[in-house]
Design a protein around this motif. Structure first.
Motif, mmCIF file in Angstrom:
data_model
loop_
_atom_site.group_PDB
_atom_site.id
_atom_site.type_symbol
_atom_site.label_atom_id
_atom_site.label_comp_id
_atom_site.label_asym_id
_atom_site.label_seq_id
_atom_site.Cartn_x
_atom_site.Cartn_y
_atom_site.Cartn_z
ATOM 1 N N UNK A 122 0.798 -1.195 0.269
ATOM 2 C CA UNK A 122 -0.069 0.035 0.031
ATOM 3 C C UNK A 122 0.746 1.299 -0.004
ATOM 4 N N UNK A 123 0.164 2.310 -0.222
ATOM 5 C CA UNK A 123 1.066 3.733 -0.214
ATOM 6 C C UNK A 123 -0.021 4.525 0.497
ATOM 7 N N UNK A 124 0.737 5.552 1.362
ATOM 8 C CA UNK A 124 0.124 6.538 2.231
ATOM 9 C C UNK A 124 0.592 7.756 1.501
ATOM 10 N N UNK A 125 -0.418 8.661 1.217
ATOM 11 C CA UNK A 125 -0.129 9.891 0.520
ATOM 12 C C UNK A 125 -0.529 11.048 1.808
ATOM 13 N N UNK A 126 0.639 11.716 2.212
ATOM 14 C CA UNK A 126 0.421 12.492 3.519
ATOM 15 C C UNK A 126 0.779 14.009 3.098
ATOM 16 N N UNK A 142 6.694 2.286 8.709
ATOM 17 C CA UNK A 142 5.747 1.897 7.801
ATOM 18 C C UNK A 142 6.576 1.064 6.578
ATOM 19 N N UNK A 143 7.645 1.567 6.191
ATOM 20 C CA UNK A 143 8.251 0.997 5.008
ATOM 21 C C UNK A 143 8.842 -0.478 5.397
ATOM 22 N N UNK A 144 9.158 -0.654 6.980
ATOM 23 C CA UNK A 144 9.696 -2.187 7.299
ATOM 24 C C UNK A 144 8.457 -3.179 7.067
ATOM 25 N N UNK A 145 7.331 -2.773 6.966
ATOM 26 C CA UNK A 145 6.164 -3.520 6.570
ATOM 27 C C UNK A 145 5.864 -3.445 5.260
ATOM 28 N N UNK A 146 6.479 -2.824 4.268
ATOM 29 C CA UNK A 146 6.245 -3.089 2.905
ATOM 30 C C UNK A 146 5.310 -1.851 2.358
ATOM 31 N N UNK A 147 5.255 -0.897 3.299
ATOM 32 C CA UNK A 147 4.059 0.244 3.077
ATOM 33 C C UNK A 147 5.037 1.611 2.562
ATOM 34 N N UNK A 148 4.688 2.272 1.570
ATOM 35 C CA UNK A 148 5.386 3.501 1.043
ATOM 36 C C UNK A 148 4.557 4.516 1.512
ATOM 37 N N UNK A 149 5.389 5.771 1.953
ATOM 38 C CA UNK A 149 4.758 6.953 2.183
ATOM 39 C C UNK A 149 5.291 7.947 1.318
ATOM 40 N N UNK A 150 4.264 8.949 0.751
ATOM 41 C CA UNK A 150 4.821 9.861 -0.154
ATOM 42 C C UNK A 150 3.944 11.141 0.538
ATOM 43 N N UNK A 151 4.690 12.412 0.459
ATOM 44 C CA UNK A 151 4.517 13.625 1.155
ATOM 45 C C UNK A 151 3.682 14.447 -0.068
ATOM 46 N N UNK A 152 3.114 15.441 0.250
ATOM 47 C CA UNK A 152 2.484 16.488 -0.555
ATOM 48 C C UNK A 152 2.407 17.622 0.194
ATOM 49 N N UNK A 153 2.665 18.898 -0.462
ATOM 50 C CA UNK A 153 2.534 20.131 0.005
ATOM 51 C C UNK A 153 1.147 20.448 0.411
ATOM 52 N N UNK A 154 0.925 21.316 1.563
ATOM 53 C CA UNK A 154 -0.531 21.601 1.777
ATOM 54 C C UNK A 154 -1.037 22.664 0.646
ATOM 55 N N UNK A 168 -1.903 6.758 -8.617
ATOM 56 C CA UNK A 168 -1.341 5.780 -7.728
ATOM 57 C C UNK A 168 -2.520 4.722 -7.678
ATOM 58 N N UNK A 169 -3.700 5.335 -8.044
ATOM 59 C CA UNK A 169 -4.765 4.079 -8.291
ATOM 60 C C UNK A 169 -5.138 3.236 -6.906
ATOM 61 N N UNK A 170 -5.434 2.045 -7.109
ATOM 62 C CA UNK A 170 -5.604 1.219 -5.870
ATOM 63 C C UNK A 170 -4.447 0.879 -4.825
ATOM 64 N N UNK A 171 -3.394 1.397 -5.384
ATOM 65 C CA UNK A 171 -2.430 1.057 -4.373
ATOM 66 C C UNK A 171 -2.269 2.423 -3.212
ATOM 67 N N UNK A 172 -3.057 3.405 -3.538
ATOM 68 C CA UNK A 172 -3.156 4.299 -2.505
ATOM 69 C C UNK A 172 -4.525 3.909 -1.462
ATOM 70 N N UNK A 173 -4.022 3.590 -0.108
ATOM 71 C CA UNK A 173 -5.075 3.193 0.557
ATOM 72 C C UNK A 173 -5.204 4.166 1.674
ATOM 73 N N UNK A 174 -4.449 4.995 1.960
ATOM 74 C CA UNK A 174 -4.790 6.178 2.893
ATOM 75 C C UNK A 174 -4.252 7.483 2.469
ATOM 76 N N UNK A 175 -5.159 8.583 2.528
ATOM 77 C CA UNK A 175 -4.684 9.878 2.308
ATOM 78 C C UNK A 175 -4.676 10.602 3.576
#
Length: 439
Positions: A122-126, A142-154, A168-175
């Motif tokens: 999964x990917x978290x966009x934060x 989270x990367x230790x569990x195979x989960x990627x985090x990507x940041x964005x500017x407010x 990101x499609x269905x890879x994006x599980x949490x915003x």
């Protein structure tokens, strides 16, 4: 649930949360007429019979669906506890949530909730920046569990955010959103985030919008009403409000909270009964405290903005020159709150010199307490973020973060003035009438 609905009304008139905080979810006859809920300081609970114990565990482990109006009984305080259940009932009121869960800390609420919603791949966009502990969890744990985090500017335009989510499609599980951002007070557009999540998610695999509402909630901002799925709090802050407890909370729909509660059970990250009781005490004065602190913050922020040693203020009442941020504020915030950051002329040395001179305002991390606090984000709460990323996020070496408490604002200004080294008596920029009219 019928009992709770009945308690929430008076002759058919819905009662306000600040009124319900005194009694909602509890009846004095349950505890020898005690007007306040007692502390249920117990690890386990006695079953009436073996059949009852079996029925409770069937519901606890999801072995069957509950019958109409059937609720899981008390088993063990890692699963449920009367003190915490009453607290959680009251926590739902401000945000209009169906359910709530209390935790041992804000980070316990954040980590447990995210682990409940995420799986490897999964990917978290934060949004960025977020609290330093959250940033570390997203980027290093989270990367230790195979989960990627990507940041964005407010300040990312809604169209660009939607494009990133769609890509990101269905890879994006949490915003994941923290708004206002800590420590820059930047606002994130919740409506835009919800729209972006819908583009990425599917009926089978929805993208959840999770919002850390600590800075303004639960009185001055209500993310669930904008379509967010889950709201998180460091209850240590305004909810607790006296700098004497550590706790967290998560709120959302019953279906989503069922997943979060299940993870909490096996992570063992729940709040303890004594802390739950202290939170119930604090909830009774929550609105009073937040409104008074916001009143004082308005006076202090206006004074800081005109001070010659302040090069910039980061305060939600000072957005008149930023149309995009002002628009978000008007749509989703009810008050500027009581958090102020500002840049002092110079750099780290000048910021330290100022902080070291404070007397009434205490040099300490945390926020939302009755006392005013000051800290240096770049070297304290956000020190695990590299200097390069700090600059990209708007965190400067000269930034000071203030959490304004319930002291008299004139006294706070006097302390700030002497910390700046001002020789003359400070002149308040707001009259008493204007101060009283802020809220």
């Amino acid at each position: 649930m019928k009992e709770l609905r009945k308690q929430a009304e008076l002759n058919g008139r819905p009662l306000k949360p600040e009124s319900l905080m005194m009694s909602y979810g509890f009846r004095p006859e349950w505890s020898e007429g005690a007007i306040k809920c007692p502390i249920f300081q117990t690890s386990t609970f006695v079953f009436k019979n073996a059949e009852e114990g079996k029925a409770f565990f069937e519901l606890a482990y999801g072995l069957r669906q509950p019958a109409p109006e059937e609720e899981m009984g008390l088993i063990y305080s890692r699963l449920n506890n009367p003190s915490l259940e009453i607290l959680e009932d009251r926590l739902t009121l401000w945000d209009g949530a169906e359910d709530a869960a209390s935790f041992a800390s804000g980070m316990a609420a954040i980590s447990t909730s995210l682990l409940a919603l995420l799986k490897p791949g999964d990917v978290v966009l934060h949004s960025e920046p977020v609290y330093g502990g959250t940033d570390f969890f997203l980027k290093n744990v989270l990367p230790r569990f195979g989960i990627t985090a990507e940041g964005f500017s407010p300040t990312l335009p809604a169209e660009a955010l939607q494009a990133r989510a769609a890509a990101l499609g269905d890879k994006l599980a949490v915003l994941y959103v923290e708004t206002p951002a800590n420590p820059t007070n930047h606002l994130v557009d919740l409506d835009a985030c919800v729209a972006a999540a819908k583009l990425a998610g599917t009926a089978e695999r929805p993208c959840r919008v999770v919002v850390d509402n600590t800075f303004l909630g639960p009185v001055f901002q209500h993310p669930l009403r904008h379509g967010a799925d889950l709201v998180l709090y460091s209850a240590t802050k305004f909810l607790g409000g006296h700098s004497d407890l550590i706790a967290g909370a998560a709120l959302g729909s019953k279906a989503l909270m069922k997943e979060v509660r299940a993870m909490r059970t096996f992570m063992g990250s729940m709040c303890d009964p004594n802390t739950g009781w202290m939170l119930m005490r604090s909830l009774e004065t929550l609105k009073l405290r937040m409104e008074r602190a916001a009143q004082s913050a308005r006076v202090v922020a206006d004074w800081l903005r005109q001070h010659p040693q302040v090069t910039r203020t980061y305060y939600l009442g000072h957005l008149e020159h930023d149309a995009a941020q002002q628009d978000i504020y008007q749509r989703q915030c009810l008050s500027p709150g009581s958090m102020i950051s500002f840049d002092i002329a110079g750099g780290e040395a000048e910021a330290f010199r100022f902080l070291n001179r404070l007397q009434l305002i205490k040099l300490a991390v945390s926020l939302g307490g009755t006392e005013s606090l000051a800290e240096h984000p770049a070297t304290m709460t956000h020190s695990d973020i590299t200097p390069e990323l700090q600059r990209e996020m708007g965190i400067t070496e000269s930034m000071v973060r203030l959490s304004i408490g319930v002291e008299d604002p004139a006294d706070l200004i006097a302390d700030l003035a002497q910390a700046f080294g001002d020789e003359a008596e400070p002149v308040a920029v707001a009259t008493t009438a204007a101060y009283d009219a802020v809220i």
